[in-house]
Design a protein around this motif. Structure first.
Motif, PDB file in Angstrom:
ATOM      1  N   GLN A 311      35.143  37.092  53.997  1.00 34.18           N
ATOM      2  CA  GLN A 311      36.505  37.547  53.722  1.00 34.18           C
ATOM      3  C   GLN A 311      36.587  38.048  52.289  1.00 34.18           C
ATOM      4  O   GLN A 311      36.406  37.292  51.331  1.00 34.18           O
ATOM      5  N   SER A 312      36.876  39.323  52.149  1.00 32.30           N
ATOM      6  CA  SER A 312      37.005  39.938  50.831  1.00 32.30           C
ATOM      7  C   SER A 312      38.451  39.825  50.345  1.00 32.30           C
ATOM      8  O   SER A 312      39.394  39.945  51.125  1.00 32.30           O
ATOM      9  N   ILE A 313      38.606  39.595  49.035  1.00 30.43           N
ATOM     10  CA  ILE A 313      39.931  39.465  48.420  1.00 30.43           C
ATOM     11  C   ILE A 313      40.031  40.517  47.315  1.00 30.43           C
ATOM     12  O   ILE A 313      39.595  40.297  46.184  1.00 30.43           O
ATOM     13  N   PRO A 314      40.567  41.700  47.615  1.00 31.46           N
ATOM     14  CA  PRO A 314      40.640  42.764  46.606  1.00 31.46           C
ATOM     15  C   PRO A 314      41.699  42.480  45.544  1.00 31.46           C
ATOM     16  O   PRO A 314      42.836  42.117  45.853  1.00 31.46           O
ATOM     17  N   LEU A 315      41.324  42.642  44.265  1.00 31.38           N
ATOM     18  CA  LEU A 315      42.236  42.411  43.149  1.00 31.38           C
ATOM     19  C   LEU A 315      42.093  43.541  42.135  1.00 31.38           C
ATOM     20  O   LEU A 315      41.010  44.109  41.976  1.00 31.38           O
ATOM     21  N   ASN A 316      43.185  43.810  41.424  1.00 27.27           N
ATOM     22  CA  ASN A 316      43.155  44.833  40.377  1.00 27.27           C
ATOM     23  C   ASN A 316      43.992  44.377  39.184  1.00 27.27           C
ATOM     24  O   ASN A 316      44.562  43.287  39.184  1.00 27.27           O
ATOM     25  N   GLN A 317      44.082  45.222  38.167  1.00 26.67           N
ATOM     26  CA  GLN A 317      44.777  44.853  36.934  1.00 26.67           C
ATOM     27  C   GLN A 317      46.263  44.591  37.167  1.00 26.67           C
ATOM     28  O   GLN A 317      46.865  43.762  36.481  1.00 26.67           O
ATOM     29  N   ALA A 321      48.306  41.302  35.996  1.00 24.43           N
ATOM     30  CA  ALA A 321      49.531  41.380  35.206  1.00 24.43           C
ATOM     31  C   ALA A 321      50.681  40.652  35.888  1.00 24.43           C
ATOM     32  O   ALA A 321      51.478  39.961  35.239  1.00 24.43           O
ATOM     33  N   ASN A 322      50.765  40.760  37.198  1.00 25.35           N
ATOM     34  CA  ASN A 322      51.870  40.153  37.938  1.00 25.35           C
ATOM     35  C   ASN A 322      51.786  38.627  37.983  1.00 25.35           C
ATOM     36  O   ASN A 322      52.815  37.963  38.169  1.00 25.35           O
ATOM     37  N   HIS A 323      50.595  38.076  37.801  1.00 21.68           N
ATOM     38  CA  HIS A 323      50.424  36.644  38.038  1.00 21.68           C
ATOM     39  C   HIS A 323      49.856  35.871  36.844  1.00 21.68           C
ATOM     40  O   HIS A 323      49.704  34.649  36.933  1.00 21.68           O
ATOM     41  N   ILE A 324      49.556  36.535  35.747  1.00 25.36           N
ATOM     42  CA  ILE A 324      48.920  35.828  34.637  1.00 25.36           C
ATOM     43  C   ILE A 324      49.841  34.770  34.031  1.00 25.36           C
ATOM     44  O   ILE A 324      49.382  33.687  33.655  1.00 25.36           O
ATOM     45  N   ALA A 342      42.058  35.683  38.611  1.00 18.40           N
ATOM     46  CA  ALA A 342      41.367  36.003  39.864  1.00 18.40           C
ATOM     47  C   ALA A 342      41.127  34.740  40.681  1.00 18.40           C
ATOM     48  O   ALA A 342      41.314  34.727  41.906  1.00 18.40           O
ATOM     49  N   ARG A 343      40.717  33.673  40.029  1.00 20.01           N
ATOM     50  CA  ARG A 343      40.492  32.402  40.735  1.00 20.01           C
ATOM     51  C   ARG A 343      41.808  31.857  41.294  1.00 20.01           C
ATOM     52  O   ARG A 343      41.844  31.311  42.400  1.00 20.01           O
ATOM     53  N   TYR A 344      42.866  31.995  40.537  1.00 25.51           N
ATOM     54  CA  TYR A 344      44.196  31.569  40.984  1.00 25.51           C
ATOM     55  C   TYR A 344      44.612  32.311  42.254  1.00 25.51           C
ATOM     56  O   TYR A 344      45.086  31.707  43.226  1.00 25.51           O
ATOM     57  N   LEU A 345      44.416  33.632  42.261  1.00 23.65           N
ATOM     58  CA  LEU A 345      44.805  34.433  43.418  1.00 23.65           C
ATOM     59  C   LEU A 345      43.846  34.227  44.590  1.00 23.65           C
ATOM     60  O   LEU A 345      44.257  34.247  45.754  1.00 23.65           O
ATOM     61  N   LEU A 498      43.817  25.903  38.461  1.00 22.03           N
ATOM     62  CA  LEU A 498      44.186  27.162  39.102  1.00 22.03           C
ATOM     63  C   LEU A 498      43.987  27.084  40.611  1.00 22.03           C
ATOM     64  O   LEU A 498      44.751  27.683  41.379  1.00 22.03           O
ATOM     65  N   GLU A 499      42.977  26.356  41.033  1.00 16.77           N
ATOM     66  CA  GLU A 499      42.727  26.170  42.465  1.00 16.77           C
ATOM     67  C   GLU A 499      43.718  25.190  43.076  1.00 16.77           C
ATOM     68  O   GLU A 499      44.262  25.424  44.162  1.00 16.77           O
ATOM     69  N   MET A 500      43.986  24.111  42.363  1.00 15.96           N
ATOM     70  CA  MET A 500      44.945  23.130  42.857  1.00 15.96           C
ATOM     71  C   MET A 500      46.375  23.637  42.771  1.00 15.96           C
ATOM     72  O   MET A 500      47.287  23.050  43.361  1.00 15.96           O
ATOM     73  N   ALA A 501      46.597  24.745  42.061  1.00 11.68           N
ATOM     74  CA  ALA A 501      47.915  25.371  42.053  1.00 11.68           C
ATOM     75  C   ALA A 501      48.338  25.756  43.458  1.00 11.68           C
ATOM     76  O   ALA A 501      49.535  25.823  43.768  1.00 11.68           O
TER      77      ALA A 501
END
Length: 631
Positions: A311-317, A321-324, A342-345, A498-501
């Motif tokens: 399962q791929s999880i595509p992410l971009n800048q 910005a939206n989640h930092i 990225a780990r959070y998402l 970030l994972e337990m979030a």
């Protein structure tokens, strides 16, 4: 969550509020217990993984004079459960957490010797009026505490301490240290809030608090006469020990997945896990929109090779910005790259896909000397002068010339004490000192003046048992030790929050202490052979690796820098945030200097902007911590 008052009754409302603040870690159930005398209370936010039907916490022993709350997992718990029952203990649950309670009944604090896993726990002993709190050997699971008046507060995250009423303030000295190196094992960025260091436990009574070390890395000294094995024997032992560490981490009453990148570590974990799983394992891979940072094709090849679902999880800048801001609120620390976001998402997708548990290859580089700096320490230490600073640093420093910050051979002047103490300077420490030297320019003069006489690198070394843990070891081993006791728990493992979030528990078989205690006996030549890092791991895991991964050098999990271009959303967020009025209220930086730097960024070439990326991101993280927590 735990509260212990020496005198006054604790507030059940405060305990409940603080426990609720940890809801993201354990959304399945929140419970509290308060002693009849009301001087101690325990709260637990539960993520149901083992024994979801009866494993609620806090857990009491038979006569209810012991109570415990546990975060994390104890592996290989079933045989211990059977032994405890045979010795007359009455277990109330089928969960792994309860074994710590009954082992403590028999062994006291020595129960930690029997516990294997990633954990932090707090136990109340009524008969001794004692709080016993412990953290796992490597510091995978966090454990914070604060003393306010006669009351001690303990929690898995700092935000729960704030919710309990602990004042939210910056620790100015800790922040200074964090900018130029990393926090000491027992410090945080927040005034009056401390960590239980990895491999330590805390005892609290009416008479005070004591921290005790129960485990350390204990690398053998160079003249150790322990019998050495052949390469083939070590490789076979590692195959067996690592396979067991992975197999026991597959034990769960819920589905278990894996994080997968393009490297040896995660590929090994996935391959071995697939061997022991009765069904195809789901592999979750972050995909970046920049070719130089994206490992999707290699990861997909590995997943197909071992028969995993990919399962791929595509992410971009824009995603970053939206989640930092939310990611930093959860992390409670500073980041140098958007990989934490990225780990959070990634974990959000894992949770939304129905998974509570994943295995990860984190920690392998620490025990197998996988980082490039380990090869530098091995090959070039004491024979080559310090590496030169990045081209253009003098220009960036302007009239505040590098002479004040650097020696003539480009080694930071502040590292002289490290050289004198250790006889060498670890390559990673030198690199950090050089890269972070730019902070000297950005600091507010009055703030910098407070710590002008402090050498953060010498203070950093003072926290360690140099005669007992460093003396007599090869420089590369000393370097690995210092990294594993500082950057590993205080930066790399902050991903746990970030994972337990998103209520995802990540299990780290490479940081199983049985695996480490085998690897620490191996000669350095098995860790680094020629220019090939992690040689023994590559050979032990060869059946599970594609040819691509087996031959591929170490590639750190790094997201594309915010400053890679000047037309992305994260870059814009940095520009807007650091120019804001809220930024002006930060006590650490001279905003006019920061703005002058921001003005110059668009004119810089790509290399110069990227060189400043970690500085800017750390500054942005400081801004978000300051505003999100009203520090």
């Amino acid at each position: 969550m735990a509260i212990f008052s020496k005198q006054e009754p604790i507030s059940t409302e405060v305990l409940a509020l603080a426990t609720q603040r940890l809801h993201h870690r354990g959304p399945d159930q929140q419970r509290q217990w308060v002693a009849p005398h009301q001087r101690v209370g325990l709260g637990h936010a539960r993520l149901s993984i083992i024994d979801p039907m009866t494993g609620e916490q806090p857990i009491a022993n038979e006569d209810e004079n012991l109570h415990i709350v546990v975060n994390g997992e104890f592996y290989g718990f079933e045989p211990i459960q059977r032994d405890l029952k045979q010795r007359g203990h009455q277990l109330r649950t089928g969960s792994d957490s309860e074994i710590a309670l009954h082992l403590y009944e028999e062994m006291g604090t020595r129960c930690l010797e029997q516990l294997r896993g990633e954990f932090a726990f707090v136990l109340w002993d009524e008969s001794k009026e004692l709080v016993f709190a412990a953290r796992d050997r490597f510091g995978i699971k966090p454990l914070y505490y604060a003393m306010v008046g006669d009351t001690i507060y303990l929690a898995s995250e700092v935000k729960a301490l704030f919710a309990a009423g602990v004042p939210a303030k910056w620790d100015h000295e800790s922040f200074f240290q964090q900018m130029f190196i990393y926090l000491n094992q027992d410090r945080t960025l927040f005034a009056g809030i401390y960590q239980v260091p990895p491999g330590h436990y805390l005892l609290a009574t009416r008479h005070g608090i004591e921290l005790v070390r129960y485990w350390d890395l204990d690398y053998p000294i160079n003249d150790d006469t322990t019998t050495r094995h052949s390469d083939a024997e070590y490789i076979e032992q590692l195959q067996d020990t690592l396979a067991e560490a992975i197999r026991i981490r597959l034990r769960a009453d819920v589905p278990v997945g894996c994080f997968l990148s393009g490297g040896v570590d995660s590929s090994t974990v996935l391959g071995m896990a697939a061997k022991y799983s009765s069904e195809p394992i789901r592999a979750f891979t972050v995909s970046f929109d920049h070719t130089a940072y994206d490992e999707t094709s290699i990861a997909r090849e590995t997943a197909a090779y071992v028969g995993a679902d990919f399962q791929s999880i595509p992410l971009n800048q824009s995603d970053f910005a939206n989640h930092i801001a939310d990611a930093i609120w959860h992390a409670e620390t500073l980041a140098i790259n958007p990989h934490g976001v990225a780990r959070y998402l990634q974990s959000r997708v894992v949770h939304d896909s129905g998974y509570k548990v994943v295995l990860s290859g984190e920690g392998s580089d620490e025990i197998f000397a996988g980082y490039s700096h380990a090869r530098q320490d091995l090959l070039f230490n004491k024979t080559v002068q310090a590496t030169t600073i990045q081209q253009g640093l003098n220009e960036s420093l302007g009239k505040k010339s590098a002479a004040r910050v650097l020696l003539q051979n480009s080694t930071p002047l502040a590292l002289e004490g490290v050289q004198q103490t250790l006889g060498f300077i670890p390559s990673w420490l030198k690199e950090i000192a050089i890269n972070r030297s730019f902070f000297h320019i950005l600091l507010a003069p009055d703030y910098a003046a407070q710590f002008a006489d402090k050498n953060v690198y010498s203070l950093f070394l003072k926290q360690f048992d140099i005669p007992g843990q460093l003396a007599g070891r090869e420089p590369v081993i000393q370097s690995l030790y210092l990294w594993s006791k500082s950057i590993l728990p205080n930066y790399i493992l902050f991903a746990e929050r970030l994972e337990m979030a998103h209520a995802v528990e990540v299990r780290l078989p490479f940081l199983d202490h049985h695996v480490f205690e085998l690897v620490r006996q191996m000669p350095v030549s098995l860790l680094i052979r020629g220019m090939k890092e992690k040689y023994v791991l590559r050979e032990a895991s060869r059946p599970f690796l594609t040819d691509t991964v087996y031959a591929r050098p170490k590639q750190p999990f790094t997201a594309p820098p915010a400053t890679l271009t000047t037309n992305n959303k994260l870059y814009t967020l940095i520009q807007d945030s650091l120019r804001s009025s809220a930024m002006k209220s930060l006590p650490f930086f001279d905003q006019a200097t920061v703005i002058a730097l921001l003005d110059k960024l668009p004119e810089m070439n790509d290399n110069k902007r990227i060189a400043l990326d970690s500085i800017l991101l750390m500054t942005l993280c400081t801004y978000f911590l300051h505003t999100k927590y009203n520090l």
